[in-house]
Design a protein around this motif. Structure first.
Motif, mmCIF file in Angstrom:
data_model
loop_
_atom_site.group_PDB
_atom_site.id
_atom_site.type_symbol
_atom_site.label_atom_id
_atom_site.label_comp_id
_atom_site.label_asym_id
_atom_site.label_seq_id
_atom_site.Cartn_x
_atom_site.Cartn_y
_atom_site.Cartn_z
ATOM 1 N N ASP A 1 11.195 11.446 7.857
ATOM 2 C CA ASP A 1 11.827 11.598 6.550
ATOM 3 C C ASP A 1 10.717 11.787 5.510
ATOM 4 N N GLN A 2 10.689 12.955 4.890
ATOM 5 C CA GLN A 2 9.607 13.282 3.974
ATOM 6 C C GLN A 2 9.498 12.288 2.827
ATOM 7 N N ASP A 3 10.609 11.845 2.280
ATOM 8 C CA ASP A 3 10.575 10.897 1.161
ATOM 9 C C ASP A 3 9.964 9.565 1.591
ATOM 10 N N VAL A 4 10.303 9.114 2.799
ATOM 11 C CA VAL A 4 9.756 7.858 3.323
ATOM 12 C C VAL A 4 8.245 7.996 3.526
ATOM 13 N N ILE A 5 7.825 9.123 4.073
ATOM 14 C CA ILE A 5 6.408 9.367 4.323
ATOM 15 C C ILE A 5 5.617 9.395 3.023
ATOM 16 N N ILE A 6 6.123 10.114 2.032
ATOM 17 C CA ILE A 6 5.417 10.224 0.752
ATOM 18 C C ILE A 6 5.327 8.867 0.068
ATOM 19 N N GLU A 7 6.383 8.084 0.147
ATOM 20 C CA GLU A 7 6.359 6.746 -0.452
ATOM 21 C C GLU A 7 5.305 5.882 0.223
ATOM 22 N N GLN A 8 5.213 5.968 1.548
ATOM 23 C CA GLN A 8 4.216 5.186 2.281
ATOM 24 C C GLN A 8 2.802 5.629 1.890
ATOM 25 N N ILE A 9 2.598 6.936 1.783
ATOM 26 C CA ILE A 9 1.288 7.459 1.404
ATOM 27 C C ILE A 9 0.873 6.968 0.029
ATOM 28 N N LYS A 10 1.787 7.046 -0.917
ATOM 29 C CA LYS A 10 1.474 6.626 -2.285
ATOM 30 C C LYS A 10 1.090 5.154 -2.339
ATOM 31 N N LYS A 11 1.766 4.337 -1.568
ATOM 32 C CA LYS A 11 1.445 2.910 -1.547
ATOM 33 C C LYS A 11 0.091 2.650 -0.903
ATOM 34 N N ILE A 12 -0.225 3.398 0.150
ATOM 35 C CA ILE A 12 -1.524 3.235 0.800
ATOM 36 C C ILE A 12 -2.648 3.647 -0.147
ATOM 37 N N VAL A 13 -2.485 4.792 -0.800
ATOM 38 C CA VAL A 13 -3.506 5.289 -1.721
ATOM 39 C C VAL A 13 -3.723 4.317 -2.875
ATOM 40 N N ALA A 14 -2.648 3.696 -3.336
ATOM 41 C CA ALA A 14 -2.730 2.752 -4.448
ATOM 42 C C ALA A 14 -3.199 1.373 -4.004
ATOM 43 N N GLY A 15 -3.377 1.187 -2.687
ATOM 44 C CA GLY A 15 -3.775 -0.127 -2.188
ATOM 45 C C GLY A 15 -2.659 -1.137 -2.255
ATOM 46 N N GLY A 16 -1.417 -0.645 -2.272
ATOM 47 C CA GLY A 16 -0.265 -1.528 -2.366
ATOM 48 C C GLY A 16 0.298 -1.904 -1.015
ATOM 49 N N ASN A 17 1.446 -2.561 -1.035
ATOM 50 C CA ASN A 17 2.076 -3.021 0.199
ATOM 51 C C ASN A 17 3.073 -1.993 0.724
ATOM 52 N N ILE A 18 3.060 -1.792 2.034
ATOM 53 C CA ILE A 18 4.077 -0.967 2.672
ATOM 54 C C ILE A 18 5.038 -1.874 3.421
ATOM 55 N N ARG A 19 6.202 -1.346 3.744
ATOM 56 C CA ARG A 19 7.199 -2.102 4.496
ATOM 57 C C ARG A 19 7.037 -1.797 5.977
ATOM 58 N N THR A 20 6.923 -2.837 6.788
ATOM 59 C CA THR A 20 6.732 -2.632 8.223
ATOM 60 C C THR A 20 8.073 -2.479 8.925
ATOM 61 N N LEU A 21 8.010 -1.989 10.156
ATOM 62 C CA LEU A 21 9.223 -1.741 10.915
ATOM 63 C C LEU A 21 9.971 -3.035 11.215
ATOM 64 N N ASP A 22 9.219 -4.137 11.291
ATOM 65 C CA ASP A 22 9.863 -5.431 11.543
ATOM 66 C C ASP A 22 10.135 -6.216 10.261
ATOM 67 N N GLY A 23 10.181 -5.483 9.130
ATOM 68 C CA GLY A 23 10.681 -6.056 7.894
ATOM 69 C C GLY A 23 9.721 -6.874 7.065
ATOM 70 N N GLN A 24 8.431 -6.744 7.313
ATOM 71 C CA GLN A 24 7.445 -7.500 6.553
ATOM 72 C C GLN A 24 6.708 -6.591 5.566
ATOM 73 N N SER A 25 5.884 -7.215 4.728
ATOM 74 C CA SER A 25 5.058 -6.479 3.774
ATOM 75 C C SER A 25 3.617 -6.472 4.271
ATOM 76 N N LEU A 26 2.968 -5.319 4.197
ATOM 77 C CA LEU A 26 1.617 -5.174 4.736
ATOM 78 C C LEU A 26 0.760 -4.372 3.758
ATOM 79 N N THR A 27 -0.427 -4.897 3.456
ATOM 80 C CA THR A 27 -1.371 -4.194 2.592
ATOM 81 C C THR A 27 -2.372 -3.425 3.439
ATOM 82 N N ILE A 28 -2.522 -2.147 3.149
ATOM 83 C CA ILE A 28 -3.441 -1.290 3.906
ATOM 84 C C ILE A 28 -4.400 -0.609 2.931
#
Length: 248
Positions: A192-219
């Motif tokens: 899903d392009q929207d999901v991918i772009i949201e994940q990318i933006k969070k990674i670039v910003a040093g923010g938290n992404i949502r994991t497949l098992d429902g947790q928050s992860l900083t990358i």
């Protein structure tokens, strides 16, 4: 947002003889770093040479993409190999690509293991040290997954004086421990392009992404990978480049 530039890397040169994988000619202009297969999970000498020349044409850094010797399984199966066997296997593969680069007056810039070897080295200190031992022969950085709680791995790399490039993935879901969700798990591969772009933006910003098992992860990562064998790779890369502000 971070000050440093985030690069894009992609697994390339994964065709074999008449069998074609990926759309390298269209993808190469969109990336900064090409992880070129070395013949043990995919590729052959002609494919390696063609991919190197394509990277040179588009001013893309060349990285070696060694794997377990598993061309039938595309390098995605773990193999029972001794430390020496892993080390010599990686040296053999990287050495071949390095020689091919030199034949075109180019050079290798880094090494990124492929598939099961990549995943196994993060989980097993013995395998990681075997890979790092091989990488140290070439005085190049090792690209690996950015994840928490890997100080022991970093200590091993420091002992061998191997610098680390940290990467994150645009098209893969994560688990709460920072590892990639196995491909066999539903939702592990993002399309899903929207999901991918949201994940990318969070990674670039040093923010938290949502994991497949429902947790928050900083990358935090130096580079973002899109898999060249993803059927949507070209579309994802274009969207990713736009999300990064068109930098290249």
């Amino acid at each position: 947002m971070r000050k440093q530039q985030i690069t894009l890397n992609c697994d390339m040169g994964e065709s074999y003889g008449p069998w074609k994988m990926g759309d390298d000619e269209k993808i190469m202009p969109l990336i900064d770093m090409a992880n070129i297969a070395c013949g043990f999970h995919a590729s052959d000498p002609k494919t390696m040479a063609d991919t190197i020349q394509l990277a040179i044409q588009h001013n893309v850094k060349i990285g070696a993409h060694p794997s377990y010797p598993d061309i039938v399984g595309f390098g995605r199966r773990s193999l029972a190999m001794s430390s020496d066997e892993i080390t010599y296997s990686v040296i053999y593969q990287v050495g071949a690509l390095k020689a091919m680069c030199e034949s075109f007056h180019s050079e290798l810039s880094y090494i990124k293991p492929h598939g099961a070897l990549y995943n196994d080295m993060i989980k097993d200190l013995t395998i990681f040290e075997a890979v790092v031992d091989a990488v140290s022969c070439f005085n190049l950085p090792l690209m690996m997954l950015s994840m928490p709680n890997i100080q022991t791995l970093l200590d091993i790399a420091d002992r061998y004086e191997v610098p680390i490039l940290f990467e994150a993935f645009a098209d893969r879901a994560y688990l709460s421990d920072g590892s990639l969700a196995p491909r066999t798990v539903a939702g592990a591969i993002l399309d899903d392009q929207d999901v991918i772009i949201e994940q990318i933006k969070k990674i670039v910003a040093g923010g938290n992404i949502r994991t497949l098992d429902g947790q928050s992860l900083t990358i935090e990562a130096d580079t973002i990978c899109v898999h060249g064998d993803n059927p949507q790779a070209l579309r994802i890369l274009r969207a990713t480049r736009d999300a990064l502000g068109g930098q290249r």
